[in-house]
Write a protein that holds these residues in place. Structure first.
Motif, PDB file in Angstrom:
ATOM      1  N   MET A   1       8.811   4.132   6.011  1.00 14.98           N
ATOM      2  CA  MET A   1       9.747   5.254   5.887  1.00 14.98           C
ATOM      3  C   MET A   1       9.101   6.372   5.054  1.00 14.98           C
ATOM      4  O   MET A   1       9.801   7.270   4.576  1.00 14.98           O
TER       5      MET A   1
ATOM      6  N   GLY B   1       5.348  -5.874   4.492  1.00 18.67           N
ATOM      7  CA  GLY B   1       5.159  -6.347   3.127  1.00 18.67           C
ATOM      8  C   GLY B   1       6.052  -7.533   2.795  1.00 18.67           C
ATOM      9  O   GLY B   1       7.208  -7.603   3.216  1.00 18.67           O
TER      10      GLY B   1
ATOM     11  N   ASP C   1       9.627  -7.035   0.931  1.00 20.11           N
ATOM     12  CA  ASP C   1      10.913  -7.084   1.636  1.00 20.11           C
ATOM     13  C   ASP C   1      10.948  -8.401   2.407  1.00 20.11           C
ATOM     14  O   ASP C   1      10.784  -8.433   3.629  1.00 20.11           O
TER      15      ASP C   1
ATOM     16  N   VAL D   1       2.334  -5.509  -3.659  1.00 19.96           N
ATOM     17  CA  VAL D   1       1.468  -4.768  -4.572  1.00 19.96           C
ATOM     18  C   VAL D   1       2.318  -4.299  -5.751  1.00 19.96           C
ATOM     19  O   VAL D   1       3.431  -3.794  -5.563  1.00 19.96           O
TER      20      VAL D   1
ATOM     21  N   MET E   1       5.811  -2.163  -6.430  1.00 17.78           N
ATOM     22  CA  MET E   1       5.808  -0.763  -5.994  1.00 17.78           C
ATOM     23  C   MET E   1       6.878  -0.544  -4.939  1.00 17.78           C
ATOM     24  O   MET E   1       7.092  -1.396  -4.068  1.00 17.78           O
TER      25      MET E   1
HETATM   26  P1  AMP Z   1       9.236   1.184   3.461  1.00 14.10           P
HETATM   27  O1  AMP Z   1       8.530   2.476   3.646  1.00 14.10           O
HETATM   28  O2  AMP Z   1       9.786   0.979   2.083  1.00 14.10           O
HETATM   29  O3  AMP Z   1      10.213   0.873   4.555  1.00 14.10           O
HETATM   30  O4  AMP Z   1       8.117   0.071   3.585  1.00 14.10           O
HETATM   31  C1  AMP Z   1       7.245   0.013   4.690  1.00 14.10           C
HETATM   32  C2  AMP Z   1       6.471  -1.276   4.627  1.00 14.10           C
HETATM   33  O5  AMP Z   1       5.763  -1.349   3.400  1.00 14.10           O
HETATM   34  C3  AMP Z   1       7.382  -2.524   4.661  1.00 14.10           C
HETATM   35  O6  AMP Z   1       6.763  -3.517   5.462  1.00 14.10           O
HETATM   36  C4  AMP Z   1       7.435  -2.942   3.221  1.00 14.10           C
HETATM   37  O7  AMP Z   1       7.684  -4.316   3.045  1.00 14.10           O
HETATM   38  C5  AMP Z   1       6.033  -2.576   2.756  1.00 14.10           C
HETATM   39  N1  AMP Z   1       6.001  -2.437   1.300  1.00 14.10           N
HETATM   40  C6  AMP Z   1       6.811  -1.668   0.532  1.00 14.10           C
HETATM   41  N2  AMP Z   1       6.517  -1.824  -0.776  1.00 14.10           N
HETATM   42  C7  AMP Z   1       5.493  -2.721  -0.823  1.00 14.10           C
HETATM   43  C8  AMP Z   1       4.722  -3.293  -1.889  1.00 14.10           C
HETATM   44  N3  AMP Z   1       4.964  -3.001  -3.162  1.00 14.10           N
HETATM   45  N4  AMP Z   1       3.750  -4.154  -1.567  1.00 14.10           N
HETATM   46  C9  AMP Z   1       3.508  -4.482  -0.264  1.00 14.10           C
HETATM   47  N5  AMP Z   1       4.170  -3.965   0.783  1.00 14.10           N
HETATM   48  C10 AMP Z   1       5.152  -3.101   0.507  1.00 14.10           C
END
Ligand code: AMP
Length: 280
Positions: A30, A147, A150, A176, A184
């Motif tokens: 996102m 990740g 989630d 991470v 994060m």
């Molecule tokens: P988002 O943009 O928050 O929907 O996340 C996009 C992807 O990045 C999803 O697969 C999340 O699980 C992954 N993600 C978000 N934060 C982290 C993190 N701290 N470490 C690893 N993957 C992450």
């Protein structure tokens, strides 16, 4: 780096890439990219010949009282990071083309979405599985990376892919963290500096649970008690849920007999954060 906004153009492009015999690695996000996203992209680079990133703030995974409107966005910064990471193609569709007025289909995964975030965010995982199914049909990836941060989302998508025979391999990437252990998240930007310090209690307390498991404790209620005690030392944090479940099926358990996951969601001020730790 090519930027594509049009769904039909993306589909034709993906078809062409596949015809050339190239393997497509895909990282859906996102946006408001951080080092967690970068880790997914770097893993994706190793798994495919061509790396596609999507940025789409998916409206249907937000509840009516959630943060869709104020979800952080920074297109220029995201493009700079995408270039730094050597992305081949950035797919960023418009919400109106993903969900035109006549849209009426939902992908619903039954059991894995029960409880945890599924309880406090009704409809959230339907929104996630529906958009990922759409993105897979548009980007046609051989492999997609998500990740472990989630965790329930990852488990839901693994189930969806198996149940609906998507020809896409799902790869989970470890969480991470900041140097002080905070997972994060794009939403960390909502935290004041005081709240930011409070938030570190989540990972510290989950680690305490893992420590107790590694010293021989197998009873879930006792491990949960230890984790909860740590979190409750911070009065500014309110636990939404704290559970230990089977790491694969996500079924509730009372004793740890194989790999498990301790998952927490908590509110600090107006911000809701999630974290988890694998127990094995
Ligand atoms: P988002 O943009 O928050 O929907 O996340 C996009 C992807 O990045 C999803 O697969 C999340 O699980 C992954 N993600 C978000 N934060 C982290 C993190 N701290 N470490 C690893 N993957 C992450």
């Amino acid at each position: 780096m090519k930027v594509v906004r049009d769904i039909a153009i993306m589909q034709k492009g993906a078809e062409q890439i596949r015809r050339e015999g190239k393997r497509i690695a895909f990282v859906p996000t996102m946006g408001y990219l951080h080092d967690g996203h970068r880790a997914l992209l770097r893993e994706g680079r190793k798994k495919g010949d061509l790396l596609i990133l999507s940025i789409f703030v998916n409206p249907i995974q937000f509840g009516p009282s959630e943060d869709l409107e104020r979800y952080p966005r920074d297109w220029d910064r995201d493009c700079a990071i995408a270039r730094e990471e050597g992305i081949d193609l950035l797919f960023a569709p418009e919400a109106s083309s993903m969900y035109p007025a006549h849209f009426q289909t939902t992908v619903h995964v039954e059991q894995v979405t029960q409880g945890l975030c599924g309880a406090s965010r009704p409809g959230h995982f339907d929104g996630v599985s529906t958009v990922v199914a759409k993105l897979f049909n548009i980007v046609k990836p051989h492999v997609a990376l998500f990740g472990e941060k989630d965790y329930q989302q990852l488990a839901t998508l693994r189930r969806m892919v198996e149940d609906l025979n998507f020809d896409t391999e799902i790869v989970g990437v470890p969480t991470v963290r900041e140097s002080d252990g905070l997972a994060m998240s794009s939403r960390n930007v909502y935290l004041s500096s005081d709240e930011r310090k409070v938030a570190t209690v989540l990972h510290r307390s989950l680690e305490e649970g893992l420590k107790q498991y590694r010293s021989g404790q197998r009873e879930v209620p006792k491990l949960l008690h230890a984790i909860q005690k740590g979190i409750c030392e911070e009065p500014k944090i309110q636990i939404d849920y704290l559970e230990i479940r089977d790491a694969e099926s996500l079924e509730p358990i009372s004793m740890i007999e194989r790999k498990a996951v301790a998952a927490v969601a908590a509110r600090i001020g107006k911000t809701r954060l999630i974290d988890n730790i694998l127990i094995f």
